[in-house]
Design an enzyme around this catalytic site. Structure first.
Site, PDB file in Angstrom:
ATOM      1  CG  ASP A 332      -1.703   1.262   1.393  1.00 26.36           C
ATOM      2  OD1 ASP A 332      -2.302   1.683   0.404  1.00 26.36           O
ATOM      3  OD2 ASP A 332      -1.703   1.833   2.500  1.00 26.36           O
ATOM      4  CG  ASP A 531      -1.480   2.137   6.755  1.00 26.89           C
ATOM      5  OD1 ASP A 531      -1.943   1.977   5.599  1.00 26.89           O
ATOM      6  OD2 ASP A 531      -1.301   3.260   7.262  1.00 26.89           O
ATOM      7  CG  ASP A 535      -4.326  -1.439   2.853  1.00 25.00           C
ATOM      8  OD1 ASP A 535      -4.500  -1.246   1.640  1.00 25.00           O
ATOM      9  OD2 ASP A 535      -3.760  -0.619   3.603  1.00 25.00           O
TER      10      ASP A 535
END
Length: 634
Positions: A332, A531, A535
């Site tokens: 990410d 995080d 996700d």
């Protein structure tokens, strides 16, 4: 929705109770074994035998029950039953201690396994809590509080500042900024004008808005995230399927061999029935997978402990093992590759203006705003401008555009291009904004009575040492991918800085999952690092889900591995630790299987009795445990 959350909560309580009962039973069993052994030294055989029986029952009940239920349910034998049979067999031939130790070791490993499994539903209940259960329905100009399940497509709802949006919809009236971090993971709120789409679970930062419902509560993007996590949880990995198949084959093979040893030798080799029964029981003991279990568990726990000391939290040995095999890593962007907070990177001021005076004005105007960009700007000015004075300024907020105020007799405007004059803003200082946008930066403009006075560029910057991390991953033959909900321009800029092999921008949770599935097919074993709540589905879909330590609760609970203190460079340490653990596990398995094979052959040739079988069996177990404990020092 509330009933589902309650169901998961009850499941969680049951799992928590179960794990403590199993651990207490294992400990009690171990204590009973210790006292029974002490008493057996002084020949208090009746009392020691009673204690051994209690140790068998207390320590073995959970595993025996689990083994029987699984056999009935799936129609195949398992290692749990084999361990129980081996323990009973050793007791039948008078070796209670051996049988009790087998029960104790297996009970303890089962309790530890339950500890790692009891959190599997937490992320689901955490997600459910983020989607509101009630909405303000607009009926004939009146606001009526209703449950979200009663909303229909086309209904109009009111969302007030600070409230979470209850369903997916289209903004009809009002201007606002929306914190979409729950969906996209991006830290900077997105400005919304009439016609813009809004999503359930996101936060309306400022300004009351009217939203037309476009999807039912059960069909929202947020609900899709929950379903994706649930589906990913139910999928079994190939390695898990292999272990289950091997387990059934191993147990059948041992039990068939026991039957053959019990009845064939009296007819084929002239053994007495007593000798054949004795040899079959010895075989049951030496063939029990105690050493095999010890080959993996101590090494795994040692590696997990080592990782914890180094800021890496592994939630189970299977994840630690898989980490050694990853061939692709997806990252990410916001909060993972980057710090997750915008900082000022460029301040370009009109030549005829004193920069310090202008920043003094911007500071006093922006410090009254709670917008993340305003906070970043004031933080930059505080750090770089000396002699700042806090002065009260009457500020007018223009929701979704910017702010304006009077300063030293003239009107000052601070905001986006459309607020200060789009054409003039784009032409400022030889169209410098085009260059800044290509670099993935957000630009805030300052305007006075003479025109555009300054442009302030902000960017979510890369974490330190990311370039070195990517180089190390590539040196290990690992393919790197960046997946982000941010714009393609911003994604491309960060991707170039980080030197990732591939990047995808404007990703919603579903598209992240799709890309992870493609990577799984292409590379076999993949890792996903993130995080945010958005996700979570991708973390579960990947072979190994890795969360940043300061990430959201849902990401932390969903992930298989957590990098504490947000230190992404620990990824290399985690991979190397996995490689060491797998090497030691292979050594242990090869050694334990060799010893088992040797003991089986010696038993068949009648050159080894039960005491020596016990010594060889338990000695090999101790050796593989000690070998596994070496990981504590690495």
């Amino acid at each position: 929705m509330r009933m589902e959350a309650k169901m998961f909560h009850n499941t969680e309580l049951f799992q928590g109770l179960k794990q403590h009962v199993e651990m207490i039973a294992a400990i009690v069993s171990g204590v009973l074994i210790f006292f029974a052994w002490l008493l057996s030294i002084d020949d208090f055989n009746i009392i020691s035998t009673i204690l051994f029986i209690f140790a068998f029952v207390i320590g073995g009940f959970a595993k025996a029950k689990e083994g029987i239920e699984e056999t009935i349910r799936e129609g195949k034998l398992n290692v749990e039953l084999l361990m129980v049979f081996a323990a009973i067999g050793s007791a039948i031939i008078g070796h209670w201690l051996e049988g009790a130790i087998l029960i104790f070791i297996f009970a303890l490993s089962g309790a530890l396994e339950t500890y790692t499994m009891n959190k599997t539903n937490k992320e689901i209940s955490s997600l459910m809590e983020l989607q509101p259960e009630e909405a303000l329905l607009l009926v004939d100009g009146r606001e009526e509080k209703v449950h979200v399940s009663t909303l229909s497509i086309g209904d109009l709802i009111i969302v007030k500042p600070g409230d979470r949006i209850p369903v997916d919809g289209q903004l009809i009236n009002g201007h606002t900024t929306v914190d979409e971090s729950a969906i996209t993971g991006e830290s900077i709120p997105v400005e919304k004008d009439p016609g813009s789409e809004v999503y359930a679970g996101t936060v309306n930062v400022n300004g009351s808005i009217t939203v037309r419902v476009t999807k039912k509560a059960s069909e929202t993007l947020f609900q899709k995230i929950i379903e994706l996590v649930q589906n990913a949880q139910s999928e079994k990995s190939p390695s898990q399927q292999f272990i289950e198949k091997f387990e059934g084959t191993y147990v059948k093979g041992v039990l068939m061999a026991v039957a053959v040893l019990m009845f064939a030798p009296p007819f084929l080799l002239g053994w007495s029935f007593q000798e054949a029964f004795y040899r079959s029981m010895v075989f049951m003991v030496v063939a029990s997978p105690c050493a095999l279990v010890a080959s993996i568990m101590p090494a795994t726990l040692s590696a997990i402990s080592n990782g914890a000391r180094n800021g890496i939290l592994f939630k189970g040995g299977v994840h630690l093992e898989r980490l050694n095999k990853i061939r692709a890593v997806a990252f990410d962007k916001t909060g993972t590759l980057t710090k997750g907070e915008p900082i000022v990177t460029d301040v370009i001021v009109r030549p005829d203006i004193e920069k310090t005076e202008l920043l003094q004005a911007v500071y006093n105007i922006e410090r009254q705003s709670s917008h993340p960009l305003a906070k970043a700007i004031t933080a930059y000015i505080q750090e770089n401008v000396k002699g700042l004075k806090d002065e009260w300024v009457s500020v007018d907020e223009h929701s979704g555009f910017g702010v304006s105020a009077s300063w030293n007799g003239q009107k000052i405007f601070v905001g986006k291009a459309a607020f200060v004059g789009k054409e003039e803003a784009e032409q400022f200082q030889n169209s410098v904004s085009k260059k800044l946008y290509k670099q993935g930066k957000t630009v805030v403009y300052v305007k006075d009575e003479k025109g555009i006075a300054a442009s302030i560029a902000l960017k979510d910057v890369l974490r330190p040492d990311m370039k070195n991390l990517m180089d190390e991953l590539k040196s290990k033959g690992i393919y790197t991918v960046m997946l982000t909900g941010d714009t393609k321009a911003s994604a491309e800029a960060i991707a170039k800085e980080a030197s990732v092999d591939e990047f995808h921008g404007e990703c919603l949770p579903e598209s992240k999952v799709d890309r992870i599935k493609q990577l799984n097919k292409q590379f076999g074993v993949t890792a996903m690092i993130g995080d945010g709540i958005n996700d979570a589905p991708a973390l579960k879909t990947a072979s190994v889900g890795i969360a940043m330590g300061e990430g959201t609760d849902v990401a932390l609970e969903t992930a298989d591995v957590v990098l504490m203190k947000n230190d992404l460079t620990k990824l290399i340490k985690a991979i190397e630790l996995s490689q060491k653990m797998n090497k030691i596990v292979k050594q242990n398995i090869a050694f334990s299987l060799s010893v088992i094979a040797l003991l089986i052959c010696a038993n068949f040739l009648q050159v080894i009795d039960l005491p020596f079988g016990v010594i060889g069996h338990e000695g090999s177990t101790i050796l593989v445990i000690l070998n596994g404990l070496r990981l504590l020092r690495s």
